[in-house]
Design a protein around this motif. Structure first.
Motif, PDB file in Angstrom:
ATOM      1  N   PRO A 187     -31.856 -64.341 -27.105  1.00 26.73           N
ATOM      2  CA  PRO A 187     -31.604 -65.469 -27.999  1.00 26.73           C
ATOM      3  C   PRO A 187     -30.146 -65.588 -28.435  1.00 26.73           C
ATOM      4  CG  PRO A 187     -33.628 -64.374 -28.610  1.00 26.73           C
ATOM      5  CD  PRO A 187     -32.974 -63.502 -27.577  1.00 26.73           C
ATOM      6  N   ALA A 188     -29.488 -64.463 -28.673  1.00 26.02           N
ATOM      7  CA  ALA A 188     -28.102 -64.495 -29.133  1.00 26.02           C
ATOM      8  C   ALA A 188     -27.135 -64.919 -28.044  1.00 26.02           C
ATOM      9  CB  ALA A 188     -27.694 -63.123 -29.677  1.00 26.02           C
ATOM     10  N   LEU A 189     -27.580 -64.919 -26.791  1.00 30.49           N
ATOM     11  CA  LEU A 189     -26.718 -65.265 -25.660  1.00 30.49           C
ATOM     12  C   LEU A 189     -26.925 -66.703 -25.200  1.00 30.49           C
ATOM     13  CD1 LEU A 189     -27.084 -61.893 -23.755  1.00 30.49           C
ATOM     14  CD2 LEU A 189     -25.145 -62.650 -25.146  1.00 30.49           C
ATOM     15  N   VAL A 190     -27.478 -67.527 -26.076  1.00 32.97           N
ATOM     16  CA  VAL A 190     -27.734 -68.925 -25.748  1.00 32.97           C
ATOM     17  C   VAL A 190     -26.439 -69.638 -25.372  1.00 32.97           C
ATOM     18  CG1 VAL A 190     -27.598 -69.620 -28.182  1.00 32.97           C
ATOM     19  CG2 VAL A 190     -28.834 -71.051 -26.550  1.00 32.97           C
ATOM     20  N   GLY A 191     -25.320 -69.257 -25.970  1.00 27.93           N
ATOM     21  CA  GLY A 191     -24.040 -69.893 -25.655  1.00 27.93           C
ATOM     22  C   GLY A 191     -23.610 -69.640 -24.226  1.00 27.93           C
ATOM     23  N   VAL A 192     -23.876 -68.440 -23.731  1.00 28.66           N
ATOM     24  CA  VAL A 192     -23.555 -68.121 -22.342  1.00 28.66           C
ATOM     25  C   VAL A 192     -24.431 -68.946 -21.411  1.00 28.66           C
ATOM     26  CG1 VAL A 192     -23.585 -66.305 -20.592  1.00 28.66           C
ATOM     27  CG2 VAL A 192     -22.786 -65.792 -22.910  1.00 28.66           C
ATOM     28  N   ARG A 193     -25.706 -69.043 -21.736  1.00 27.48           N
ATOM     29  CA  ARG A 193     -26.637 -69.840 -20.928  1.00 27.48           C
ATOM     30  C   ARG A 193     -26.196 -71.303 -20.855  1.00 27.48           C
ATOM     31  NH1 ARG A 193     -29.915 -66.849 -17.683  1.00 27.48           N
ATOM     32  NH2 ARG A 193     -31.268 -65.403 -18.818  1.00 27.48           N
ATOM     33  N   GLU A 194     -25.678 -71.817 -21.960  1.00 26.91           N
ATOM     34  CA  GLU A 194     -25.258 -73.215 -21.980  1.00 26.91           C
ATOM     35  C   GLU A 194     -23.964 -73.428 -21.200  1.00 26.91           C
ATOM     36  OE1 GLU A 194     -25.059 -74.467 -26.038  1.00 26.91           O
ATOM     37  OE2 GLU A 194     -27.197 -74.945 -26.105  1.00 26.91           O
ATOM     38  N   ARG A 195     -23.041 -72.479 -21.303  1.00 28.30           N
ATOM     39  CA  ARG A 195     -21.748 -72.619 -20.622  1.00 28.30           C
ATOM     40  C   ARG A 195     -21.908 -72.477 -19.114  1.00 28.30           C
ATOM     41  NH1 ARG A 195     -16.108 -72.151 -22.040  1.00 28.30           N
ATOM     42  NH2 ARG A 195     -16.750 -72.053 -24.221  1.00 28.30           N
ATOM     43  N   TRP A 196     -22.709 -71.483 -18.695  1.00 28.43           N
ATOM     44  CA  TRP A 196     -22.917 -71.241 -17.263  1.00 28.43           C
ATOM     45  C   TRP A 196     -24.425 -71.200 -17.006  1.00 28.43           C
ATOM     46  CZ3 TRP A 196     -19.314 -67.303 -19.347  1.00 28.43           C
ATOM     47  CH2 TRP A 196     -17.974 -67.688 -19.167  1.00 28.43           C
ATOM     48  N   VAL A 197     -24.994 -72.348 -16.751  1.00 29.03           N
ATOM     49  CA  VAL A 197     -26.456 -72.422 -16.623  1.00 29.03           C
ATOM     50  C   VAL A 197     -26.964 -71.600 -15.445  1.00 29.03           C
ATOM     51  CG1 VAL A 197     -26.639 -74.657 -17.757  1.00 29.03           C
ATOM     52  CG2 VAL A 197     -26.280 -74.580 -15.289  1.00 29.03           C
ATOM     53  N   GLU A 198     -26.096 -71.376 -14.466  1.00 30.84           N
ATOM     54  CA  GLU A 198     -26.523 -70.639 -13.284  1.00 30.84           C
ATOM     55  C   GLU A 198     -26.320 -69.135 -13.429  1.00 30.84           C
ATOM     56  OE1 GLU A 198     -22.125 -70.936 -12.856  1.00 30.84           O
ATOM     57  OE2 GLU A 198     -23.737 -72.128 -13.717  1.00 30.84           O
ATOM     58  N   ALA A 199     -25.768 -68.686 -14.555  1.00 30.86           N
ATOM     59  CA  ALA A 199     -25.432 -67.274 -14.723  1.00 30.86           C
ATOM     60  C   ALA A 199     -26.675 -66.385 -14.802  1.00 30.86           C
ATOM     61  CB  ALA A 199     -24.598 -67.084 -15.989  1.00 30.86           C
ATOM     62  N   ASP A 200     -26.514 -65.159 -14.342  1.00 29.51           N
ATOM     63  CA  ASP A 200     -27.513 -64.123 -14.569  1.00 29.51           C
ATOM     64  C   ASP A 200     -27.136 -63.406 -15.862  1.00 29.51           C
ATOM     65  OD1 ASP A 200     -28.716 -64.757 -12.158  1.00 29.51           O
ATOM     66  OD2 ASP A 200     -27.652 -63.202 -11.043  1.00 29.51           O
ATOM     67  N   VAL A 201     -28.115 -63.067 -16.661  1.00 32.18           N
ATOM     68  CA  VAL A 201     -27.849 -62.413 -17.940  1.00 32.18           C
ATOM     69  C   VAL A 201     -28.565 -61.074 -17.994  1.00 32.18           C
ATOM     70  CG1 VAL A 201     -28.123 -62.540 -20.446  1.00 32.18           C
ATOM     71  CG2 VAL A 201     -27.481 -64.588 -19.155  1.00 32.18           C
ATOM     72  N   LEU A 202     -27.785 -60.005 -18.160  1.00 31.45           N
ATOM     73  CA  LEU A 202     -28.326 -58.662 -18.348  1.00 31.45           C
ATOM     74  C   LEU A 202     -28.135 -58.324 -19.821  1.00 31.45           C
ATOM     75  CD1 LEU A 202     -26.706 -56.913 -15.234  1.00 31.45           C
ATOM     76  CD2 LEU A 202     -28.837 -58.229 -15.368  1.00 31.45           C
ATOM     77  N   ALA A 203     -29.222 -58.143 -20.543  1.00 32.95           N
ATOM     78  CA  ALA A 203     -29.155 -57.979 -21.993  1.00 32.95           C
ATOM     79  C   ALA A 203     -30.103 -56.889 -22.453  1.00 32.95           C
ATOM     80  CB  ALA A 203     -29.510 -59.299 -22.677  1.00 32.95           C
ATOM     81  N   THR A 204     -29.927 -56.462 -23.703  1.00 38.94           N
ATOM     82  CA  THR A 204     -30.870 -55.532 -24.304  1.00 38.94           C
ATOM     83  C   THR A 204     -32.238 -56.211 -24.391  1.00 38.94           C
ATOM     84  OG1 THR A 204     -29.179 -54.372 -25.585  1.00 38.94           O
ATOM     85  CG2 THR A 204     -31.440 -54.246 -26.396  1.00 38.94           C
ATOM     86  N   ARG A 205     -33.263 -55.529 -23.944  1.00 35.77           N
ATOM     87  CA  ARG A 205     -34.615 -56.096 -23.957  1.00 35.77           C
ATOM     88  C   ARG A 205     -35.335 -55.672 -25.230  1.00 35.77           C
ATOM     89  NH1 ARG A 205     -37.510 -53.925 -19.016  1.00 35.77           N
ATOM     90  NH2 ARG A 205     -39.260 -54.934 -20.057  1.00 35.77           N
ATOM     91  N   ALA A 206     -35.607 -56.658 -26.083  1.00 32.03           N
ATOM     92  CA  ALA A 206     -36.363 -56.391 -27.299  1.00 32.03           C
ATOM     93  C   ALA A 206     -37.842 -56.279 -26.947  1.00 32.03           C
ATOM     94  CB  ALA A 206     -36.144 -57.511 -28.306  1.00 32.03           C
ATOM     95  N   VAL A 207     -38.530 -55.328 -27.566  1.00 26.22           N
ATOM     96  CA  VAL A 207     -39.956 -55.136 -27.291  1.00 26.22           C
ATOM     97  C   VAL A 207     -40.765 -56.238 -27.984  1.00 26.22           C
ATOM     98  CG1 VAL A 207     -41.931 -53.587 -27.571  1.00 26.22           C
ATOM     99  CG2 VAL A 207     -39.665 -52.645 -27.056  1.00 26.22           C
TER     100      VAL A 207
END
Length: 214
Positions: free
Chosen positions: A118-138
């Protein structure tokens, strides 16, 4: 400039500040819990200043979201993005420019962050095709438990980058990487061309000789 993929940290690298702290502040403000939120964040900052490892403070952060519905937090993040929150802190221009140059040259953008989706929504918006590796919340029964699978910090970032590369057939020796913190060095050393953001936004190639002095 050629690379198969460009791997980049987010906070302190693409932007200043902390996405997870800023999202929490937004959530606290809209729910009338500003003082509580600031106390919570202060406790994390004080723990970090006292020498508590990043892996530990990152894990503690998720207690704020315990019991919250995943859909609700996603909605909060979208509202935060609509208000300009993800990029409210000044971007780091030389890194954004470099990542854009790699992307336009055909490189795959891979964001690597200790934050959660959720906190990386800005990255998703800037580069819609990007892959995102993030901390996985349970998540259990559609709600956050307040725990994480593993904080994506230090060696965990490097493992995530290697696993992603193996899954997608990406030759890491032909990749670039950007980070700012000492905990980013493991993943920066895993790629062919690693670069660390130094004082004054100076971009410093990551080599063994340089990393000893930063």
């Amino acid at each position: 400039m050629t690379a198969v993929a460009v791997h980049t940290d987010v906070d302190g690298t693409l932007r200043r500040g902390s996405t997870i702290f800023d999202l929490l502040r937004y959530d606290a403000d809209r729910s009338g819990r500003v003082a509580e939120g600031e106390r919570f964040l202060r406790s994390l900052r004080e723990a970090a200043a006292a020498g508590t490892p990043r892996e530990v403070t990152n894990r503690r952060y998720f207690a704020w979201w315990r019991g919250r519905a995943v859909d609700d937090v996603a909605r909060v993040a979208r509202d935060w993005a609509a208000a300009g929150g993800p990029w409210a802190e000044q971007p780091v221009p030389p890194v954004l420019a470099a990542v854009e140059r790699y992307r336009r040259a055909g490189a795959r953008v891979v964001a690597v962050s200790a934050a959660f989706e959720p906190a990386l929504v800005g990255v998703r918006e800037r580069w819609v095709e990007a892959d995102v590796l993030a901390t996985r919340a349970v998540v259990r029964d559609g709600r956050y438990t307040g725990d994480v699978v593993e904080p994506l910090v230090g060696e965990a970032k490097a493992r995530a980058v290697r696993a992603h590369a193996a899954t997608h057939g990406i030759p890491l020796e032909r990749c670039a990487g950007f980070g700012d913190h000492a905990s980013d060095l493991p993943f920066l050393r895993a790629v062919g061309t690693g670069t660390r953001v130094g004082p004054g936004d100076r971009l410093v190639p990551v080599t063994r000789a340089v990393t000893r002095t930063l």
